[in-house]
Design a protein around this motif. Structure first.
Motif, PDB file in Angstrom:
ATOM      1  N   LEU A 125       0.844  -1.203   0.000  1.00 15.78           N
ATOM      2  CA  LEU A 125       0.000   0.000   0.000  1.00 15.78           C
ATOM      3  C   LEU A 125       0.876   1.248   0.000  1.00 15.78           C
ATOM      4  O   LEU A 125       2.071   1.196   0.271  1.00 15.78           O
ATOM      5  CB  LEU A 125      -0.914   0.003   1.236  1.00 15.78           C
ATOM      6  N   ASN A 126       0.253   2.368  -0.280  1.00 13.89           N
ATOM      7  CA  ASN A 126       0.945   3.654  -0.423  1.00 13.89           C
ATOM      8  C   ASN A 126       1.153   4.280   0.971  1.00 13.89           C
ATOM      9  O   ASN A 126       0.713   5.399   1.227  1.00 13.89           O
ATOM     10  CB  ASN A 126       0.055   4.537  -1.318  1.00 13.89           C
ATOM     11  N   ILE A 127       1.808   3.529   1.892  1.00 19.55           N
ATOM     12  CA  ILE A 127       1.894   3.947   3.298  1.00 19.55           C
ATOM     13  C   ILE A 127       3.160   4.750   3.584  1.00 19.55           C
ATOM     14  O   ILE A 127       3.118   5.756   4.308  1.00 19.55           O
ATOM     15  CB  ILE A 127       1.804   2.711   4.233  1.00 19.55           C
ATOM     16  N   ALA A 128       4.304   4.345   3.001  1.00 18.08           N
ATOM     17  CA  ALA A 128       5.567   5.045   3.265  1.00 18.08           C
ATOM     18  C   ALA A 128       5.436   6.529   2.904  1.00 18.08           C
ATOM     19  O   ALA A 128       5.858   7.419   3.660  1.00 18.08           O
ATOM     20  CB  ALA A 128       6.702   4.403   2.468  1.00 18.08           C
ATOM     21  N   LYS A 129       4.805   6.772   1.763  1.00 16.73           N
ATOM     22  CA  LYS A 129       4.615   8.154   1.311  1.00 16.73           C
ATOM     23  C   LYS A 129       3.699   8.921   2.269  1.00 16.73           C
ATOM     24  O   LYS A 129       3.885  10.123   2.499  1.00 16.73           O
ATOM     25  CB  LYS A 129       4.034   8.131  -0.110  1.00 16.73           C
ATOM     26  N   LEU A 130       2.685   8.224   2.820  1.00 20.03           N
ATOM     27  CA  LEU A 130       1.782   8.862   3.789  1.00 20.03           C
ATOM     28  C   LEU A 130       2.557   9.303   5.033  1.00 20.03           C
ATOM     29  O   LEU A 130       2.375  10.434   5.518  1.00 20.03           O
ATOM     30  CB  LEU A 130       0.653   7.892   4.177  1.00 20.03           C
ATOM     31  N   VAL A 131       3.427   8.429   5.551  1.00 20.55           N
ATOM     32  CA  VAL A 131       4.215   8.769   6.739  1.00 20.55           C
ATOM     33  C   VAL A 131       5.111   9.969   6.440  1.00 20.55           C
ATOM     34  O   VAL A 131       5.217  10.908   7.246  1.00 20.55           O
ATOM     35  CB  VAL A 131       5.057   7.550   7.188  1.00 20.55           C
ATOM     36  N   GLU A 132       5.714   9.955   5.260  1.00 19.76           N
ATOM     37  CA  GLU A 132       6.574  11.080   4.849  1.00 19.76           C
ATOM     38  C   GLU A 132       5.773  12.388   4.823  1.00 19.76           C
ATOM     39  O   GLU A 132       6.217  13.405   5.367  1.00 19.76           O
ATOM     40  CB  GLU A 132       7.158  10.778   3.456  1.00 19.76           C
ATOM     41  N   ARG A 133       4.559  12.337   4.234  1.00 19.42           N
ATOM     42  CA  ARG A 133       3.749  13.551   4.143  1.00 19.42           C
ATOM     43  C   ARG A 133       3.280  13.999   5.528  1.00 19.42           C
ATOM     44  O   ARG A 133       3.228  15.202   5.819  1.00 19.42           O
ATOM     45  CB  ARG A 133       2.527  13.328   3.249  1.00 19.42           C
ATOM     46  N   ALA A 134       2.886  13.017   6.379  1.00 21.66           N
ATOM     47  CA  ALA A 134       2.373  13.352   7.715  1.00 21.66           C
ATOM     48  C   ALA A 134       3.473  13.947   8.598  1.00 21.66           C
ATOM     49  O   ALA A 134       3.186  14.666   9.560  1.00 21.66           O
ATOM     50  CB  ALA A 134       1.764  12.108   8.365  1.00 21.66           C
ATOM     51  N   SER A 135       4.743  13.651   8.270  1.00 25.24           N
ATOM     52  CA  SER A 135       5.861  14.155   9.071  1.00 25.24           C
ATOM     53  C   SER A 135       6.174  15.615   8.770  1.00 25.24           C
ATOM     54  O   SER A 135       6.929  16.255   9.510  1.00 25.24           O
ATOM     55  CB  SER A 135       7.109  13.301   8.812  1.00 25.24           C
ATOM     56  N   ASP A 136       5.609  16.138   7.683  1.00 25.88           N
ATOM     57  CA  ASP A 136       5.759  17.569   7.364  1.00 25.88           C
ATOM     58  C   ASP A 136       5.214  18.380   8.545  1.00 25.88           C
ATOM     59  O   ASP A 136       4.135  18.082   9.057  1.00 25.88           O
ATOM     60  CB  ASP A 136       4.980  17.879   6.077  1.00 25.88           C
ATOM     61  N   GLU A 137       5.945  19.401   8.970  1.00 26.62           N
ATOM     62  CA  GLU A 137       5.553  20.120  10.199  1.00 26.62           C
ATOM     63  C   GLU A 137       4.226  20.867  10.038  1.00 26.62           C
ATOM     64  O   GLU A 137       3.574  21.175  11.038  1.00 26.62           O
ATOM     65  CB  GLU A 137       6.657  21.094  10.622  1.00 26.62           C
ATOM     66  N   ARG A 138       3.798  21.156   8.783  1.00 25.59           N
ATOM     67  CA  ARG A 138       2.526  21.858   8.605  1.00 25.59           C
ATOM     68  C   ARG A 138       1.322  20.963   8.888  1.00 25.59           C
ATOM     69  O   ARG A 138       0.225  21.440   9.151  1.00 25.59           O
ATOM     70  CB  ARG A 138       2.418  22.400   7.167  1.00 25.59           C
ATOM     71  N   VAL A 139       1.518  19.632   8.774  1.00 24.89           N
ATOM     72  CA  VAL A 139       0.400  18.693   8.951  1.00 24.89           C
ATOM     73  C   VAL A 139       0.147  18.447  10.437  1.00 24.89           C
ATOM     74  O   VAL A 139       1.057  18.060  11.172  1.00 24.89           O
ATOM     75  CB  VAL A 139       0.692  17.359   8.235  1.00 24.89           C
ATOM     76  N   THR A 140      -1.097  18.706  10.889  1.00 26.28           N
ATOM     77  CA  THR A 140      -1.416  18.500  12.303  1.00 26.28           C
ATOM     78  C   THR A 140      -2.428  17.372  12.534  1.00 26.28           C
ATOM     79  O   THR A 140      -2.534  16.858  13.627  1.00 26.28           O
ATOM     80  CB  THR A 140      -2.008  19.785  12.923  1.00 26.28           C
TER      81      THR A 140
END
Lengths: 201, 201
Positions: A125-140
């Motif tokens: 599944l497309n999970i690694a990319k999700l973790v990368e995006r969620a780690s962006d400091e703008r994402v709360t």
């Protein structure tokens, strides 16, 4: 093998149409005949739309959705809220939420659910990319908008664990009575969820 | 006007697919997504099949059917019985009879039924050509394979009158119990026809 009813070009058209979801052999024949009758209004425009789509449609490298641009229209929309990512199983779910105009943030398409039976693990599944995006400091906040099925909820639990490291708030869709729904026709699980998660009037 | 869920090429594809019989807006979206996912196996072959069909499909000037040749494969088949013409309302009916392998003769496609309500008279149907073909001395029987609806039977009566002048025997399909049918579920009209037209055992 039934007798061919028409020339090979028409037979091939019927066979391909029958592979669309929602069309069986009989309705594929009806559709083919309808297309042939409406050659100028439907058959030729569809031929053009199909070849156009086959060259222009791409998978968005950011969110995993499909669109004619990469990044997709939603990922490149400057007016959207960067602090929220809504996780869906499938592009069809993204489209459904967009039609409801329920989401002001971004999306992330998993491309399915974890399934031991079908041999689908986290790497499929497309999970690694999700973790990368969620780690962006703008994402709360990450909202898990997965189906209320066993696989959907298993995947939601797995994602909650994985996303804990990214330091974001993880939420999920509310369970309850569908708008317009009658209590008498709802299952016990939905009714007890609706009672448990009751809200002040 | 709901919010567009994807690029204009995909929206256009969905709109055109929704005009196929048997597909509504929701199933058209599912079909479009399926096509996009199966780009190489389905979308591109369908694009090719559609443009192929839009150039190669013709209406047969003899019988009114559609095929990739004119006269169509059935009209130009030397092995068929020239003495029988089976009259059908629509190409779909011709295909159904061909699948049943029930006809050894030729066909004639009317292109509809007489209908005072819809303003369809004899000149709107492919009747003049039928009379011309039935007048050929090799033709001895015309079988009216029209639907058992009010319009179908009205048209059958009209054709019987017109074809009397051509000096051919005019017959129609038998009414009765469908093969596999249970008496308890059949309507009164079918049951009384099945009794009236009983055959020796």
């Amino acid at each position: 093998m039934p007798r061919a009813v028409a020339g090979p070009e028409i037979e091939r058209l019927i066979q391909l149409l029958a592979r669309l979801p929602g069309l069986g052999p009989r309705s594929a024949r009806r559709a083919a005949l309808h297309l042939i009758r409406k050659k100028d209004q439907l058959l030729m425009p569809l031929a053009a739309a199909f070849s156009e789509a086959s060259t222009s449609v791409k998978v968005c490298t950011s969110c995993g959705s499909v669109d004619t641009s990469d990044p997709c229209a939603i990922c490149s929309d400057q007016g959207r809220d960067n602090s929220v990512i809504v996780v869906v199983e499938d592009v069809a779910d993204l489209w459904a939420l967009e039609r409801a105009e329920a989401v002001g943030g971004r999306y992330h398409v998993l491309g399915g659910t974890l399934s031991a039976l079908d041999g689908r693990g986290p790497d499929d599944l497309n999970i690694a990319k999700l973790v990368e995006r969620a780690s962006d400091e703008r994402v709360t906040e990450v909202i898990l908008a997965l189906n209320a099925t066993v696989e959907g909820q298993t995947t939601a639990h797995y994602l909650t664990d994985v996303l804990a490291r990214a330091g974001v708030k993880v939420t999920r869709l509310a369970h309850g009575v569908p708008v317009g729904g009658e209590l008498d026709y709802l299952d016990e699980g939905t009714l007890s969820a609706a009672i448990r998660q009751r809200t002040p009037f």
